[in-house]
Motif scaffolding. Structure first.
Motif, mmCIF file in Angstrom:
data_model
loop_
_atom_site.group_PDB
_atom_site.id
_atom_site.type_symbol
_atom_site.label_atom_id
_atom_site.label_comp_id
_atom_site.label_asym_id
_atom_site.label_seq_id
_atom_site.Cartn_x
_atom_site.Cartn_y
_atom_site.Cartn_z
ATOM 1 N N PHE A 1 -5.659 -13.353 -1.021
ATOM 2 C CA PHE A 1 -4.372 -12.730 -0.294
ATOM 3 C C PHE A 1 -3.727 -13.674 0.769
ATOM 4 C CE2 PHE A 1 -7.451 -9.509 -1.994
ATOM 5 C CZ PHE A 1 -6.687 -8.706 -2.900
ATOM 6 N N SER A 2 -2.284 -13.256 0.788
ATOM 7 C CA SER A 2 -1.497 -13.901 1.761
ATOM 8 C C SER A 2 -0.809 -12.767 2.584
ATOM 9 C CB SER A 2 -0.386 -14.669 1.046
ATOM 10 O OG SER A 2 0.531 -15.026 2.018
ATOM 11 N N GLY A 3 -0.782 -13.033 3.980
ATOM 12 C CA GLY A 3 -0.213 -12.160 4.802
ATOM 13 C C GLY A 3 1.397 -12.531 4.775
ATOM 14 N N THR A 4 2.062 -12.171 5.716
ATOM 15 C CA THR A 4 3.740 -12.416 5.966
ATOM 16 C C THR A 4 3.916 -13.641 6.380
ATOM 17 O OG1 THR A 4 4.012 -10.996 7.719
ATOM 18 C CG2 THR A 4 4.132 -9.937 5.467
ATOM 19 N N ALA A 5 2.908 -14.201 7.251
ATOM 20 C CA ALA A 5 3.196 -15.361 8.222
ATOM 21 C C ALA A 5 3.711 -16.468 7.499
ATOM 22 C CB ALA A 5 2.172 -15.571 9.086
ATOM 23 N N ASN A 6 3.118 -16.976 6.451
ATOM 24 C CA ASN A 6 3.354 -18.330 5.843
ATOM 25 C C ASN A 6 3.056 -18.224 4.262
ATOM 26 O OD1 ASN A 6 4.078 -20.985 5.181
ATOM 27 N ND2 ASN A 6 2.571 -22.041 6.574
ATOM 28 N N GLY B 1 -3.546 -12.141 -4.377
ATOM 29 C CA GLY B 1 -3.882 -10.945 -4.847
ATOM 30 C C GLY B 1 -2.489 -9.904 -4.647
ATOM 31 N N LYS B 2 -2.419 -8.938 -5.134
ATOM 32 C CA LYS B 2 -1.426 -7.788 -4.762
ATOM 33 C C LYS B 2 -1.809 -7.023 -3.654
ATOM 34 C CE LYS B 2 -0.085 -7.829 -9.459
ATOM 35 N NZ LYS B 2 -0.214 -6.895 -10.966
ATOM 36 N N ILE B 3 -0.990 -7.129 -2.680
ATOM 37 C CA ILE B 3 -1.066 -6.535 -1.438
ATOM 38 C C ILE B 3 0.229 -6.114 -0.981
ATOM 39 C CG2 ILE B 3 -0.830 -8.747 -0.156
ATOM 40 C CD1 ILE B 3 -2.931 -7.482 1.723
ATOM 41 N N ASN B 4 0.204 -4.779 -0.227
ATOM 42 C CA ASN B 4 1.880 -4.233 0.053
ATOM 43 C C ASN B 4 1.491 -4.076 2.001
ATOM 44 O OD1 ASN B 4 4.151 -3.183 0.259
ATOM 45 N ND2 ASN B 4 3.124 -0.999 -0.344
ATOM 46 N N ILE B 5 2.349 -4.932 2.100
ATOM 47 C CA ILE B 5 2.366 -4.833 3.681
ATOM 48 C C ILE B 5 3.367 -4.058 4.274
ATOM 49 C CG2 ILE B 5 1.980 -6.189 5.938
ATOM 50 C CD1 ILE B 5 0.707 -8.338 4.277
ATOM 51 N N LYS B 6 3.637 -3.058 5.050
ATOM 52 C CA LYS B 6 4.497 -2.387 5.714
ATOM 53 C C LYS B 6 4.730 -2.400 7.079
ATOM 54 C CE LYS B 6 4.627 0.900 1.713
ATOM 55 N NZ LYS B 6 4.578 2.261 1.268
ATOM 56 N N ARG B 7 5.942 -2.237 7.749
ATOM 57 C CA ARG B 7 6.153 -2.191 9.171
ATOM 58 C C ARG B 7 6.909 -0.811 9.274
ATOM 59 N NH1 ARG B 7 4.970 -7.616 8.901
ATOM 60 N NH2 ARG B 7 3.962 -8.392 10.926
#
Length: 410
Positions: free
Chosen positions: A97-102, A118-124
């Motif tokens: 999985f990847s975060g939003t940083a890079n 991997g499918k991941i949803n990151i919200k702010r």
């Protein structure tokens, strides 16, 4: 409410086979290099440069024009049969999985490994709070989360902690935090195999390490140029991915006479790093810039130890933040008669006014890796970006397969 969803496109086995052709094939990225094109190599973006050492070596007047790296062109394991079997690996129990940083680096790692992100949803939320939702099952899986602590460091760190917690609550078997850049370790030192630090930075680094552990991480992967700088902060296993081979491979492809090279440490604290670097560049001579730091991010160059007159100087450091130290060191090298000056580092933080200092004409080339994303506005003509995706991808596979990691760098 802003959201960020990461998923990877499907790929054919032929595309994967091409991505496995060389583990240490870095790429020199242009201004438009982060616009990925699936029809090309997964490591090299458009207008990039593949660095492959020619055979046999070229000689001029009996002197090799390309330095020999420990009498080997490429590491032996690149030719191993297990690389040919990579496409047959069962990745069902390995999730990346990847975060939003890079996300660009994470995508390259996935391409090398033959996996889909991997499918991941990151919200702010509007107030800045971070929400993470896994969109696929990780129960019983070995999960690897790619997230450097690049600016904004604290937001990206918090995002990593929440990602780890989400995977732990989803019953992941093992969780590995892949941190290409662990920024809070910048002030550490090493002496007699005992890791310790000085100042408030050491407290912050230990706190961050404890947070990562308490969030549920079982292991950490971190990138360094030469030495394991963040190992002493963690009570869980830490595997270090040394980026030195990628930079050495690129330098070895340059048409530089081995007798003209000199490796320069920008400060006394980096002598061990520079010495190791010089040894693998045909045992090049070493020079040291003696400086006194009056305050953080303020450096004063005092003296030069060693001879650089008429030589090509290669300055080696683990990171470039404001570029004050390395820029003043380069100016000193030119004053002492250096013909050309190259700067090499793993982590390009590039805090202002780094770009002005690096592009001011004192460097022939500034060579960095993509452990941190480089904003388009921070590109300049002398900049070369090398990819560490292959190194990270191979390390992840080896950790997953319970194989040796250190043998990659022997």
């Amino acid at each position: 409410m802003a959201s960020f969803t990461i998923s990877s496109p499907s790929k054919s086995s032929s595309f994967l086979s091409s991505s496995l052709s060389s583990l240490f094939t870095p790429s020199s990225l242009s201004r438009k290099s982060f616009a990925f094109n699936i029809s090309r190599s997964p490591i090299c973006a458009p207008n990039s440069l593949k660095c492959e050492l020619p055979q046999p070596l070229n000689y001029e007047n009996g002197i090799p024009t390309i330095p020999v790296l420990n009498e080997r062109i490429l590491p032996k394991f690149v030719e191993s049969n297990r690389m040919d079997k990579a496409v047959n690996r069962n990745g069902a129990k390995l999730k990346l999985f990847s975060g939003t940083a890079n996300p660009a680096l994470s995508q390259e790692i996935a391409w090398y490994m033959g996996l889909e992100l991997g499918k991941i949803n990151i919200k702010r939320f509007a107030d800045g709070e971070i929400y993470v939702q896994l969109q696929e099952s990780v129960r019983g899986c070995d999960v690897y989360l790619v997230q450097p602590t690049c600016p904004p460091a604290n937001e990206n760190l918090m995002e990593l902690l929440i990602m780890i917690d989400a995977c732990r609550r989803a019953s992941a078997k093992n969780i590995t935090a892949v941190i290409p850049y662990f920024g809070y370790a910048r002030a550490d030192r090493k002496a007699s195999s005992i890791y310790f630090t000085q100042g408030r930075e050491s407290i912050a680094a230990k706190l961050v390490a404890n947070l990562i552990t308490e969030a549920g991480a079982d292991r950490v992967l971190a990138c360094d140029l030469h030495s394991g700088q963040s190992m002493g902060y963690f009570d869980i296993p830490v595997d270090h991915v040394y980026c030195q081979p990628v930079v050495l491979d690129y330098l070895a492809s340059k048409k530089i006479c081995s007798g003209d090279l000199v490796v320069v440490s920008p400060d006394v604290g980096g002598v061990a790093r520079a010495r190791s670097f010089a040894k693998k560049l045909s045992d090049a001579p070493l020079a040291i810039v003696d400086k006194r730091r009056q305050a953080h991010n303020v450096a004063e160059v005092m003296n030069l130890i060693g001879d650089v007159k008429g030589k090509v100087a290669v300055m080696v450091d683990d990171m470039i933040d404001t570029a004050g130290t390395i820029a003043k060191g380069a100016a000193l090298l030119h004053q002492e008669g250096a013909r050309e000056v190259y700067a090499c580092c793993t982590h390009a933080v590039f805090s202002p006014p780094a770009i002005e200092r690096l592009s001011g004409g004192v460097f022939q080339e500034v060579i960095i890796t993509n452990t941190l994303p480089v904003a388009e506005k921070n590109y300049f003509p002398q900049l070369t970006v090398l990819s560490v995706a292959n190194l990270l991808g191979e390390t992840i596979w080896r950790v997953h397969d319970d194989c040796s990691v250190s043998s990659i760098f022997l």
